[in-house]
Scaffold this active site. Structure first.
Site, short mmCIF file in Angstrom:
data_model
loop_
_atom_site.label_atom_id
_atom_site.label_comp_id
_atom_site.label_asym_id
_atom_site.label_seq_id
_atom_site.Cartn_x
_atom_site.Cartn_y
_atom_site.Cartn_z
N SER A 1 4.51 39.66 15.78
CA SER A 1 4.38 40.78 16.13
C SER A 1 2.55 40.52 16.55
O SER A 1 2.03 39.98 16.08
CB SER A 1 4.34 41.92 14.81
N TYR B 1 2.92 44.38 6.35
CA TYR B 1 3.45 43.74 7.49
C TYR B 1 2.72 43.09 8.53
O TYR B 1 2.97 41.95 8.74
CB TYR B 1 4.01 45.16 8.43
N1 LIG Z 1 10.12 47.15 17.81
C1 LIG Z 1 8.77 46.64 18.13
O1 LIG Z 1 8.01 47.50 18.68
C2 LIG Z 1 8.35 45.63 17.28
C3 LIG Z 1 7.14 45.01 17.69
C4 LIG Z 1 6.55 43.80 17.05
C5 LIG Z 1 7.68 43.20 16.43
N2 LIG Z 1 8.72 43.49 16.10
C6 LIG Z 1 9.62 42.63 15.13
O2 LIG Z 1 10.85 42.48 15.79
C7 LIG Z 1 11.96 42.37 15.00
C8 LIG Z 1 13.10 43.26 15.22
O3 LIG Z 1 12.40 44.74 14.99
P1 LIG Z 1 13.08 45.90 15.64
O4 LIG Z 1 12.24 47.05 16.08
O5 LIG Z 1 14.42 45.67 16.41
O6 LIG Z 1 13.79 46.38 14.08
P2 LIG Z 1 14.72 47.37 13.46
O7 LIG Z 1 15.41 48.25 14.61
O8 LIG Z 1 14.09 48.24 12.45
O9 LIG Z 1 15.81 46.33 12.97
C9 LIG Z 1 15.63 45.57 11.87
C10 LIG Z 1 16.75 44.76 11.42
O10 LIG Z 1 16.25 43.99 10.39
C11 LIG Z 1 17.49 44.03 9.45
N3 LIG Z 1 17.27 43.91 8.05
C12 LIG Z 1 16.17 44.81 7.46
N4 LIG Z 1 15.84 44.60 6.10
C13 LIG Z 1 16.78 43.56 6.01
C14 LIG Z 1 17.27 42.85 4.75
N5 LIG Z 1 16.51 43.07 3.46
N6 LIG Z 1 18.25 41.90 4.98
C15 LIG Z 1 18.66 41.76 5.89
N7 LIG Z 1 18.61 42.18 7.13
C16 LIG Z 1 17.63 43.52 7.14
C17 LIG Z 1 18.23 45.34 9.67
O11 LIG Z 1 19.62 45.37 9.52
P3 LIG Z 1 20.30 46.21 8.25
O12 LIG Z 1 19.48 47.36 8.25
O13 LIG Z 1 21.88 46.35 8.94
O14 LIG Z 1 20.28 45.13 7.18
C18 LIG Z 1 17.90 45.54 11.19
O15 LIG Z 1 19.21 44.90 12.10
C19 LIG Z 1 11.25 42.48 13.40
O16 LIG Z 1 10.85 41.32 12.89
C20 LIG Z 1 10.18 43.47 13.81
O17 LIG Z 1 9.03 43.09 12.89
C21 LIG Z 1 9.31 44.75 16.54
#
Ligand SMILES: NC(=O)c1ccc[n+]([C@@H]2O[C@H](COP(=O)([O-])OP(=O)(O)OC[C@H]3O[C@@H](n4cnc5c(N)ncnc54)[C@H](OP(=O)(O)O)[C@@H]3O)[C@@H](O)[C@H]2O)c1
Length: 252
Positions: free
Chosen positions: A150, A164
């Site tokens: 990130s 985080y």
């Molecule tokens: N969106 C952004 O702007 C952004 C920016 C920088 C980095 N990121 C990174 O990109 C990645 C995806 O982000 P996103 O925005 O798509 O996140 P999100 O919509 O919150 O989705 C998170 C995913 O992680 C899974 N998850 C969470 N806790 C878990 C656990 N204990 N065991 C297994 N699975 C788990 C969830 O599945 P379940 O709830 O079904 O378990 C969900 O599919 C993350 O690593 C995040 O830090 C995102």
């Protein structure tokens, strides 16, 4: 029963955090290109699954638990072996970003020890556990590992918490170490570092950040999925140990 020869016809990827956001878009991108995607999430295989797959392509696992992660690794190995399959990609995408009151930034001073441990288990330790546990399958597939870091890992972010941000900084460093360690096995390891991508992880107020981004807009999940695809395919065959910024120029 295991077959004599590895079944390498169809490319196989294991993706954590497939149920929403970036993971969801990544499944769609890879499936459109003919890949088989084994998804991981805390939830059971959904009956109304939006893509073509069966329960044999889903792993219910809580990555916050080291024991459950080890169980999922053993199950994956057993499934792949029984099919004669190998692994061509591992995408460590699942991540959690706990917030303070009203989804505010959770500072280090306010973060309980148990929350530090949980964030690091999901965002950091689970990635190396999966990669280490599946190293033989990845080596046989001359596979590619992509860790999702990130922009918050490189500077203080107004909404991303201290646990985080530090877990993502550690993951960026781990990507470098893994590139060195896995390279001799024929496995490439890279990271993608998203900025502000339009998913439920974003906090209210992100529109203020968008004003400072050179491209003046949020990124889409598909734009991140395309970068992951690049890192898992032959187009990036000599890219190892890179961290690709996907943030519209936010980091400059
Ligand atoms: N969106 C952004 O702007 C952004 C920016 C920088 C980095 N990121 C990174 O990109 C990645 C995806 O982000 P996103 O925005 O798509 O996140 P999100 O919509 O919150 O989705 C998170 C995913 O992680 C899974 N998850 C969470 N806790 C878990 C656990 N204990 N065991 C297994 N699975 C788990 C969830 O599945 P379940 O709830 O079904 O378990 C969900 O599919 C993350 O690593 C995040 O830090 C995102």
């Amino acid at each position: 029963m295991a077959s004599d020869r590895p079944n390498t016809d169809r490319r196989v990827m294991l993706l954590t955090g497939a149920s929403r956001g970036i993971g969801h878009a990544t499944v769609k991108r890879f499936q459109a290109a003919g890949w088989r995607v084994i998804t991981c999430s805390r939830h059971a295989f959904p009956e109304n699954c939006p893509w073509q797959m069966g329960p044999e392509d889903h792993l219910q696992v809580d990555l916050a638990s080291a024991d459950d992660t080890l169980r999922a690794i053993a199950e994956t190995k057993q499934r792949l072996e029984s099919e004669g399959s190998v692994l061509h990609a591992l995408v460590n995408n699942a991540g959690i970003s706990p917030k303070g009151p009203n989804r505010s930034r959770l500072a280090g001073l306010e973060t309980e020890h148990a929350d530090w441990l949980k964030v690091f288990q999901v965002n950091f330790f689970a990635t190396i556990m999966l990669a280490r546990g599946l190293r033989d399958e990845l080596a046989r597939g001359r596979g590619s590992i992509v860790n999702v870091t990130s922009i918050a890992g490189s500077k203080v972010h107004p909404f991303a918490g201290a646990a985080y941000a530090t877990s993502k900084a550690a993951l960026a460093a781990l990507t470098r170490e893994m590139a060195y360690d896995f390279g001799p096995l024929g496995v490439r390891v890279n990271a993608i570092s998203p900025g502000e991508i339009d998913t439920s992880i974003l906090s209210p107020g992100t529109e203020k950040i968008v004003e400072t981004i050179p491209l003046k807009r949020l990124g889409t999940t598909d734009e991140v999925a395309k970068a992951i695809y690049f890192l898992c395919t032959d187009a990036s065959s000599y890219v190892n140990g890179a961290e690709l910024h996907i943030n519209g120029g936010q980091h400059v």
